[in-house]
Design a protein around this motif. Structure first.
Motif, PDB file in Angstrom:
ATOM      1  N   TRP A 221      20.277 130.853 -24.052  1.00 54.84           N
ATOM      2  CA  TRP A 221      20.353 132.069 -24.726  1.00 54.84           C
ATOM      3  C   TRP A 221      19.396 132.861 -24.058  1.00 54.84           C
ATOM      4  O   TRP A 221      18.215 132.575 -23.702  1.00 54.84           O
ATOM      5  CB  TRP A 221      19.987 131.877 -26.145  1.00 54.84           C
ATOM      6  CG  TRP A 221      19.769 132.944 -26.937  1.00 54.84           C
ATOM      7  CD1 TRP A 221      20.728 134.118 -27.084  1.00 54.84           C
ATOM      8  CD2 TRP A 221      18.528 133.739 -27.433  1.00 54.84           C
ATOM      9  NE1 TRP A 221      20.139 135.056 -27.684  1.00 54.84           N
ATOM     10  CE2 TRP A 221      18.958 134.977 -27.759  1.00 54.84           C
ATOM     11  CE3 TRP A 221      17.380 133.305 -27.382  1.00 54.84           C
ATOM     12  CZ2 TRP A 221      18.002 135.911 -28.529  1.00 54.84           C
ATOM     13  CZ3 TRP A 221      16.380 134.224 -27.852  1.00 54.84           C
ATOM     14  CH2 TRP A 221      16.692 135.410 -28.440  1.00 54.84           C
ATOM     15  N   SER A 222      19.816 134.133 -23.634  1.00 56.73           N
ATOM     16  CA  SER A 222      19.007 135.164 -23.041  1.00 56.73           C
ATOM     17  C   SER A 222      18.661 136.078 -24.129  1.00 56.73           C
ATOM     18  O   SER A 222      19.294 136.824 -24.711  1.00 56.73           O
ATOM     19  CB  SER A 222      19.790 135.886 -21.921  1.00 56.73           C
ATOM     20  OG  SER A 222      18.850 136.865 -21.499  1.00 56.73           O
ATOM     21  N   SER A 223      17.322 136.272 -24.188  1.00 56.86           N
ATOM     22  CA  SER A 223      16.467 137.152 -25.207  1.00 56.86           C
ATOM     23  C   SER A 223      16.701 138.453 -24.789  1.00 56.86           C
ATOM     24  O   SER A 223      16.993 139.609 -25.447  1.00 56.86           O
ATOM     25  CB  SER A 223      15.221 136.805 -25.664  1.00 56.86           C
ATOM     26  OG  SER A 223      14.326 136.819 -24.600  1.00 56.86           O
TER      27      SER A 223
ATOM     28  N   GLN B  35      23.021 137.132 -25.207  1.00 54.79           N
ATOM     29  CA  GLN B  35      23.931 136.388 -24.844  1.00 54.79           C
ATOM     30  C   GLN B  35      23.714 134.941 -24.679  1.00 54.79           C
ATOM     31  O   GLN B  35      22.808 134.349 -24.214  1.00 54.79           O
ATOM     32  CB  GLN B  35      24.789 136.949 -23.596  1.00 54.79           C
ATOM     33  CG  GLN B  35      25.995 136.222 -23.187  1.00 54.79           C
ATOM     34  CD  GLN B  35      26.440 136.826 -21.955  1.00 54.79           C
ATOM     35  OE1 GLN B  35      25.903 137.548 -21.161  1.00 54.79           O
ATOM     36  NE2 GLN B  35      27.745 136.037 -21.560  1.00 54.79           N
ATOM     37  N   VAL B  36      24.767 134.171 -25.181  1.00 57.41           N
ATOM     38  CA  VAL B  36      24.796 132.709 -25.071  1.00 57.41           C
ATOM     39  C   VAL B  36      25.785 132.149 -23.747  1.00 57.41           C
ATOM     40  O   VAL B  36      26.912 132.675 -23.858  1.00 57.41           O
ATOM     41  CB  VAL B  36      24.958 131.915 -26.354  1.00 57.41           C
ATOM     42  CG1 VAL B  36      25.193 130.322 -25.989  1.00 57.41           C
ATOM     43  CG2 VAL B  36      23.908 132.147 -27.294  1.00 57.41           C
ATOM     44  N   ARG B  37      25.236 131.405 -23.029  1.00 56.05           N
ATOM     45  CA  ARG B  37      25.977 130.724 -21.935  1.00 56.05           C
ATOM     46  C   ARG B  37      26.182 129.429 -22.283  1.00 56.05           C
ATOM     47  O   ARG B  37      25.107 128.611 -22.354  1.00 56.05           O
ATOM     48  CB  ARG B  37      25.551 131.043 -20.621  1.00 56.05           C
ATOM     49  CG  ARG B  37      25.249 132.433 -20.130  1.00 56.05           C
ATOM     50  CD  ARG B  37      24.904 132.731 -18.627  1.00 56.05           C
ATOM     51  NE  ARG B  37      23.703 131.780 -18.456  1.00 56.05           N
ATOM     52  CZ  ARG B  37      23.415 131.394 -17.179  1.00 56.05           C
ATOM     53  NH1 ARG B  37      24.508 131.687 -16.349  1.00 56.05           N
ATOM     54  NH2 ARG B  37      22.485 130.705 -16.961  1.00 56.05           N
ATOM     55  N   ILE B  38      27.137 128.831 -22.347  1.00 53.73           N
ATOM     56  CA  ILE B  38      27.473 127.264 -22.476  1.00 53.73           C
ATOM     57  C   ILE B  38      28.304 126.785 -21.255  1.00 53.73           C
ATOM     58  O   ILE B  38      29.265 127.333 -20.669  1.00 53.73           O
ATOM     59  CB  ILE B  38      28.556 127.021 -23.851  1.00 53.73           C
ATOM     60  CG1 ILE B  38      27.886 127.896 -25.025  1.00 53.73           C
ATOM     61  CG2 ILE B  38      28.743 125.648 -24.046  1.00 53.73           C
ATOM     62  CD1 ILE B  38      26.547 127.443 -25.392  1.00 53.73           C
ATOM     63  N   ASN B  39      27.848 125.533 -20.864  1.00 53.04           N
ATOM     64  CA  ASN B  39      28.556 125.049 -19.702  1.00 53.04           C
ATOM     65  C   ASN B  39      29.855 124.493 -20.039  1.00 53.04           C
ATOM     66  O   ASN B  39      30.312 123.751 -21.099  1.00 53.04           O
ATOM     67  CB  ASN B  39      27.790 123.806 -19.224  1.00 53.04           C
ATOM     68  CG  ASN B  39      28.027 123.319 -17.977  1.00 53.04           C
ATOM     69  OD1 ASN B  39      29.228 123.638 -17.309  1.00 53.04           O
ATOM     70  ND2 ASN B  39      27.168 122.583 -17.250  1.00 53.04           N
ATOM     71  N   SER B  40      30.802 125.004 -19.162  1.00 53.19           N
ATOM     72  CA  SER B  40      32.266 124.663 -19.475  1.00 53.19           C
ATOM     73  C   SER B  40      32.610 123.087 -19.231  1.00 53.19           C
ATOM     74  O   SER B  40      33.787 122.454 -19.585  1.00 53.19           O
ATOM     75  CB  SER B  40      33.267 125.671 -18.569  1.00 53.19           C
ATOM     76  OG  SER B  40      32.838 125.410 -17.211  1.00 53.19           O
ATOM     77  N   ARG B  41      31.834 122.532 -18.326  1.00 55.26           N
ATOM     78  CA  ARG B  41      32.071 121.040 -18.005  1.00 55.26           C
ATOM     79  C   ARG B  41      31.932 120.120 -19.521  1.00 55.26           C
ATOM     80  O   ARG B  41      32.188 118.992 -19.275  1.00 55.26           O
ATOM     81  CB  ARG B  41      31.040 120.623 -17.093  1.00 55.26           C
ATOM     82  CG  ARG B  41      31.320 121.351 -15.686  1.00 55.26           C
ATOM     83  CD  ARG B  41      30.386 120.720 -14.857  1.00 55.26           C
ATOM     84  NE  ARG B  41      30.421 121.503 -13.242  1.00 55.26           N
ATOM     85  CZ  ARG B  41      30.003 120.959 -12.178  1.00 55.26           C
ATOM     86  NH1 ARG B  41      29.203 119.753 -12.351  1.00 55.26           N
ATOM     87  NH2 ARG B  41      30.057 121.463 -11.223  1.00 55.26           N
ATOM     88  N   LEU B  42      31.129 120.647 -20.570  1.00 56.37           N
ATOM     89  CA  LEU B  42      31.048 120.134 -21.753  1.00 56.37           C
ATOM     90  C   LEU B  42      32.174 119.738 -22.311  1.00 56.37           C
ATOM     91  O   LEU B  42      33.087 120.588 -22.377  1.00 56.37           O
ATOM     92  CB  LEU B  42      29.925 120.690 -22.597  1.00 56.37           C
ATOM     93  CG  LEU B  42      28.569 120.782 -21.810  1.00 56.37           C
ATOM     94  CD1 LEU B  42      27.592 121.629 -22.787  1.00 56.37           C
ATOM     95  CD2 LEU B  42      28.177 119.450 -21.647  1.00 56.37           C
ATOM     96  N   GLY B  43      32.367 118.455 -23.072  1.00 61.92           N
ATOM     97  CA  GLY B  43      33.327 118.366 -24.151  1.00 61.92           C
ATOM     98  C   GLY B  43      33.163 119.177 -25.230  1.00 61.92           C
ATOM     99  O   GLY B  43      32.128 119.744 -25.605  1.00 61.92           O
ATOM    100  N   GLU B  44      34.229 119.410 -26.226  1.00 57.41           N
ATOM    101  CA  GLU B  44      34.194 119.959 -27.416  1.00 57.41           C
ATOM    102  C   GLU B  44      33.021 119.679 -28.294  1.00 57.41           C
ATOM    103  O   GLU B  44      32.220 120.684 -28.561  1.00 57.41           O
ATOM    104  CB  GLU B  44      35.311 119.819 -28.115  1.00 57.41           C
ATOM    105  CG  GLU B  44      35.496 120.822 -29.446  1.00 57.41           C
ATOM    106  CD  GLU B  44      35.517 122.439 -29.038  1.00 57.41           C
ATOM    107  OE1 GLU B  44      34.693 122.967 -29.819  1.00 57.41           O
ATOM    108  OE2 GLU B  44      35.612 122.783 -27.868  1.00 57.41           O
ATOM    109  N   PRO B  45      32.662 118.451 -28.508  1.00 60.76           N
ATOM    110  CA  PRO B  45      31.550 118.179 -29.615  1.00 60.76           C
ATOM    111  C   PRO B  45      30.123 118.662 -28.686  1.00 60.76           C
ATOM    112  O   PRO B  45      29.346 119.473 -29.584  1.00 60.76           O
ATOM    113  CB  PRO B  45      31.429 116.769 -29.750  1.00 60.76           C
ATOM    114  CG  PRO B  45      32.881 116.302 -29.418  1.00 60.76           C
ATOM    115  CD  PRO B  45      33.490 117.128 -28.161  1.00 60.76           C
TER     116      PRO B  45
END
Length: 179
Positions: free
Chosen positions: A95-97, A101-111
């Motif tokens: 998360w960038s203060s 904005q939040v960036r999430i790694n697309s390589r992760l599974g849904e949970p």
């Protein structure tokens, strides 16, 4: 800051409350959300005070109830953009203060995506601006508590109803009076 004698006690109290709540709700799977990772993170984070732990859990409970433990719904309501990007193999999200904005790694599974989003939103809600072990532990605590507020699924509700019916029949057969 050195860890005070209250930190392990607070961790144990929080863990016990979450597990008790999950069991009373008929959701033993929710108690598994209170992971050993949380315990280790709180132990390792010497700067996590009892006050910060209580603030993290109370905010997570309040927001978890409001948004039914759904981090994507909370992000939309707080107007926090979420970007799913390939961040490589090590970084799960951030998360960038500065850009909020939040960036999430697309390589992760849904949970893992859901847990990571809740964790990163915890940083925002708790006002973290530096990446410290204490901030990480607080965000982990926020995530665990926030996700535990999710209402049971229809399958979990049906299982709970079946358990209650079985208990009533068993008590009736044993000649006990119940309400």
């Amino acid at each position: 800051m050195m860890p005070g004698p209250q930190a392990p006690l607070a961790r144990d109290v929080i863990k016990q409350k979450l597990e008790t709540r999950a069991l009373l709700a008929g959701r033993p799977s929710a108690s598994a959300r209170v992971s050993d990772e949380l315990t280790a993170a709180l132990r390792a984070a010497g700067g996590v005070t009892m006050a910060n732990q209580l603030r993290a859990t109370s905010e997570a409970k309040r927001l978890g109830r409001e948004y039914e433990g759904d981090p994507e719904r909370m992000a939309r309501a707080l107007n926090v953009p979420v970007a799913y990007l390939d961040l490589g193999g090590r970084l799960m999200g951030d998360w960038s203060s500065i850009t909020d904005q939040v960036r999430i790694n697309s390589r992760l599974g849904e949970p893992e995506r859901e847990r990571t989003l809740a964790h990163e939103l915890g940083h925002r809600v708790l006002g973290h601006h530096k990446n410290t072990s204490a901030a990480e532990a607080e965000a982990d605590l926020f995530m665990e508590t926030f996700l535990a507020q999710r209402p049971p699924s229809p399958g979990e509700q049906w299982a709970q109803i079946q358990q209650e019916m079985y208990a009533r029949v068993t008590r009736a057969r044993a000649g006990r009076r119940f309400a």
